[in-house]
Design an enzyme around this catalytic site. Structure first.
Site: not given
Ligand code: NDP
Ligand code: 2IT
Length: 445
Positions: A166, A126
């Site tokens: 992420d 990561k």
């Molecule tokens: P994005 O940046 O697309 O979206 C993040 C969302 O979460 C936004 O709505 C943001 O609000 C909110 N957020 C972030 N930080 C905070 C905080 N400290 N407090 C409150 N709200 C918060 O990210 P993703 O959708 O990609 O990721 C969301 C989660 O999913 C994370 O935990 C990530 O690790 C996990 N994840 C992502 C994957 C991926 O493929 N993208 C894969 C597996 C897991 P705001 O805009 O106001 O900051």
């Molecule tokens: O938390 C996760 O699994 C991710 N942000 C996706 C990682 C990836 O390599 O697609």
């Protein structure tokens, strides 16, 4: 916790002071692993746990860039290459002001087990930066990404380490990062990053994969109780990549998604969230959730507060770590909660998990429920390696098979260890055993 593991835990915590999220992730995994070590004393003899908790490599670097006003800005960049027993390091990059080593290590540690559960040949890693993309222009984001990659490029590669997105890193950022990698190395090495655009080596379904996969996993849990998403009342936290695609998939399976959030507040839309409008506001305009409420009659916007105050039968936390605590969990249970599928990484605190489990709520931990994103990244790597691109239908079918397979593996492992329905135990043991066996086979490295 098993006494033999307690001693190892204490050493790990003492060796990594001040990294609260990493401690939390380690302790949660260790709590599941006592019974495995009864059956496999060879894992203890080979110090598998001690080795697993020590990243193979940790890179921390300066990222200098200039903002639109010509001022010099300095951020900190990270890449933690945690474990390569099963394949090249694989995991996302997070750009958020809260990022520090403890967060990158918790995410990298979780990623080892998650990636093992997918059944794909990928290790765990990561990275990210404390850079805050909010309010920055495209040109500023590009200059930051170019500077970040100017250091990172020497550490990554198709056979070494393959980053992706992420929080704060989506298609735009992956594009700038890929462009700079290509320019520095003079190689069109598609397999060095995933989450690429579809015309330049990306995979269909990768943008949707994490949210879709979370819903597919949760649907499999619901099936064990003779239920499905059809007719459920769903609350989702976040409104980013994972949240939006979870909302879309839950809707397509017949659920009504009544609320979602961002870090400023949440909306309640009793008619069911309009995914088209949500995408327009969040993905096209990069706006705030309150703009959604302004445009759609009958929607209320709550400034601040917690989206977990809204009753639901299914909760999908898709924002960030520790966003759902014991109090919120108890409230949700009182409101008739049936299931939780974690789209985010470690969104439920340890108290919250305990509340859900005591109440008999179906609980799918992130390392199982959100594995669809990284699994589809591995499918993107497969397409890159064979210089091929698959249809949406074929790729979605592969994703569905993988998520159903992960659910099966977690459930079967929980059964095997005498705790039916305990997906936390199933995911931790299922992921761990696979990595431990590979580490054992590969000798002391
Ligand atoms: P994005 O940046 O697309 O979206 C993040 C969302 O979460 C936004 O709505 C943001 O609000 C909110 N957020 C972030 N930080 C905070 C905080 N400290 N407090 C409150 N709200 C918060 O990210 P993703 O959708 O990609 O990721 C969301 C989660 O999913 C994370 O935990 C990530 O690790 C996990 N994840 C992502 C994957 C991926 O493929 N993208 C894969 C597996 C897991 P705001 O805009 O106001 O900051
Ligand atoms: O938390 C996760 O699994 C991710 N942000 C996706 C990682 C990836 O390599 O697609």
């Amino acid at each position: 916790m098993d006494a033999r593991l307690e001693a190892i835990r204490d050493t790990v915590l003492a060796r990594n002071p001040g990294e609260a999220e990493f401690h939390q992730a380690v302790v949660e995994v260790f709590e599941s692993l006592g019974p495995v070590h009864d059956r496999h004393p060879e894992f203890l003899d080979a110090a598998i746990l001690e080795r697993l908790c020590e990243p193979e490599r940790q890179i921390i670097f300066r990222v200098p860039w200039t903002d639109d006003a010509g001022r010099v800005q300095i951020n900190r960049g990270f890449r933690v290459e945690f474990n390569s027993a099963l394949g090249p390091y694989k995991g996302g990059l997070r750009f958020h002001p809260s990022v520090y080593l403890g967060i990158v290590k918790f995410l990298g540690f979780e990623q080892i087990f998650k990636n093992a559960l997918t059944g794909m040949p990928i290790g765990g890693g990561k990275g990210g930066s404390d850079f805050d993309p909010r309010g920055r222009s495209d040109a500023e984001v590009m200059r930051f990404c170019q500077s970040f990659m100017t250091e990172l490029y020497r550490h990554i590669g198709e056979y070494t380490d393959v980053p992706a997105g992420d929080i704060g890193v989506g298609g735009r950022e992956i594009g700038y990062l890929f462009g700079q990698y290509k320019r520095i190395t003079n190689r069109y090495e598609s397999g060095v990053l995933t989450g690429k655009g579809i015309s330049w080596g990306g995979s269909l379904v990768r943008p949707e994969a994490t949210g879709f996969g979370t819903v597919i996993f949760t649907q499999e849990m619901l099936k064990t109780r003779g239920a499905s998403f059809d007719g459920q009342r769903v609350v989702v936290s976040g409104s980013g990549n994972v949240a939006i695609n979870a909302i879309a998939k839950a809707r397509s399976l017949g659920a009504t998604v009544v609320a979602c959030s961002d870090s400023s507040g949440y909306i309640v839309d009793e008619a069911g969230i309009d995914v088209g409008l949500l995408r327009e506001v969040k993905e096209v305009e990069r706006g705030r959730l309150k703009d959604y409420a302004v445009r759609r009659p009958g929607v209320s916007y709550v400034d601040g507060g917690s989206v977990w105050d809204v009753d639901a039968t299914v909760a999908l936390p898709c924002a960030t770590q520790n966003e759902l605590d014991g109090g919120a969990a108890a409230r949700l249970v009182r409101g008739g909660l049936l299931a939780v599928g974690e789209g985010a990484n470690m969104p439920s605190t340890r108290d919250a998990v305990a509340v859900f489990q005591e109440a008999g709520v179906l609980f799918g931990p992130g390392k199982a429920a959100n594995a669809g994103g990284v699994a589809t990244s591995a499918l993107e790597m497969q397409q890159n390696a064979s210089r091929d691109s698959w249809s949406f239908e074929h790729t979605e079918e592969r994703l569905t098979d993988i998520m159903v397979g992960i659910h099966h593996r977690c459930a079967a492992t929980a059964d095997e260890y005498g705790e039916p329905g305990n997906y936390v135990l199933g995911a931790n043991i299922g992921g761990f055993v696979k990595v431990a066996e590979a580490m054992l086979a590969q000798g002391l490295i």
